[in-house]
Design a protein around this motif. Structure first.
Motif, mmCIF file in Angstrom:
data_model
loop_
_atom_site.group_PDB
_atom_site.id
_atom_site.type_symbol
_atom_site.label_atom_id
_atom_site.label_comp_id
_atom_site.label_asym_id
_atom_site.label_seq_id
_atom_site.Cartn_x
_atom_site.Cartn_y
_atom_site.Cartn_z
ATOM 1 N N GLU A 1 -24.245 -3.788 -15.601
ATOM 2 C CA GLU A 1 -23.920 -3.232 -14.979
ATOM 3 C C GLU A 1 -25.389 -2.812 -13.414
ATOM 4 O O GLU A 1 -24.792 -2.490 -12.573
ATOM 5 C CB GLU A 1 -24.217 -1.929 -15.531
ATOM 6 N N LEU B 1 -23.715 -0.866 -10.716
ATOM 7 C CA LEU B 1 -23.403 0.343 -11.361
ATOM 8 C C LEU B 1 -24.131 1.003 -12.191
ATOM 9 O O LEU B 1 -23.391 1.956 -13.450
ATOM 10 C CB LEU B 1 -21.613 -0.307 -12.340
ATOM 11 N N ASN C 1 -20.928 7.484 -15.786
ATOM 12 C CA ASN C 1 -19.817 6.703 -16.685
ATOM 13 C C ASN C 1 -18.292 6.671 -16.015
ATOM 14 O O ASN C 1 -17.392 5.762 -16.148
ATOM 15 C CB ASN C 1 -19.891 7.288 -18.418
ATOM 16 N N ARG D 1 -17.564 4.824 -13.152
ATOM 17 C CA ARG D 1 -17.920 3.524 -13.635
ATOM 18 C C ARG D 1 -16.616 3.121 -14.253
ATOM 19 O O ARG D 1 -16.149 1.879 -13.957
ATOM 20 C CB ARG D 1 -19.009 3.261 -14.992
#
Length: 93
Positions: free
Chosen positions: A19, A24, A29, A32
């Motif tokens: 990530e 990311l 969250n 993502r």
């Protein structure tokens, strides 16, 4: 600690590193999960339509308004755009 926990910890570390590599780690969250759902839908179906994003297994637990906020934020961050300048279909940049 059991071996299963140890394996899980290793996987979480690997995912966290990936990530970070993909940029990311600085998004929420929900953002993502929406981004990953779009990528999955593009790979499997060739297009990520809003309805499919809302019902994707990664986003099913996210409220509809939160998904739309995530889409707007990801578009603003330059991580996705409307596919062929149409509403309701997205693609990763």
């Amino acid at each position: 600690m059991t071996q299963k926990f140890s394996n899980l910890i290793d996987l979480v570390k690997i995912v966290s590193e990936m990530e970070r590599d993909l940029g990311l780690s600085d998004i929420s969250n929900s953002e993502r999960k929406v981004l990953l759902a779009i990528s999955d839908l593009e790979n499997r179906k060739g297009v990520a339509r809003t309805k499919a994003i809302l019902t994707h297994e990664l986003t099913v637990g996210i409220s509809r308004p939160s998904v739309f906020r995530a889409l707007a934020k990801l578009e603003k961050l330059g991580k996705l755009s409307h596919k062929n300048n149409t509403n309701g279909a997205y693609e990763l940049i």
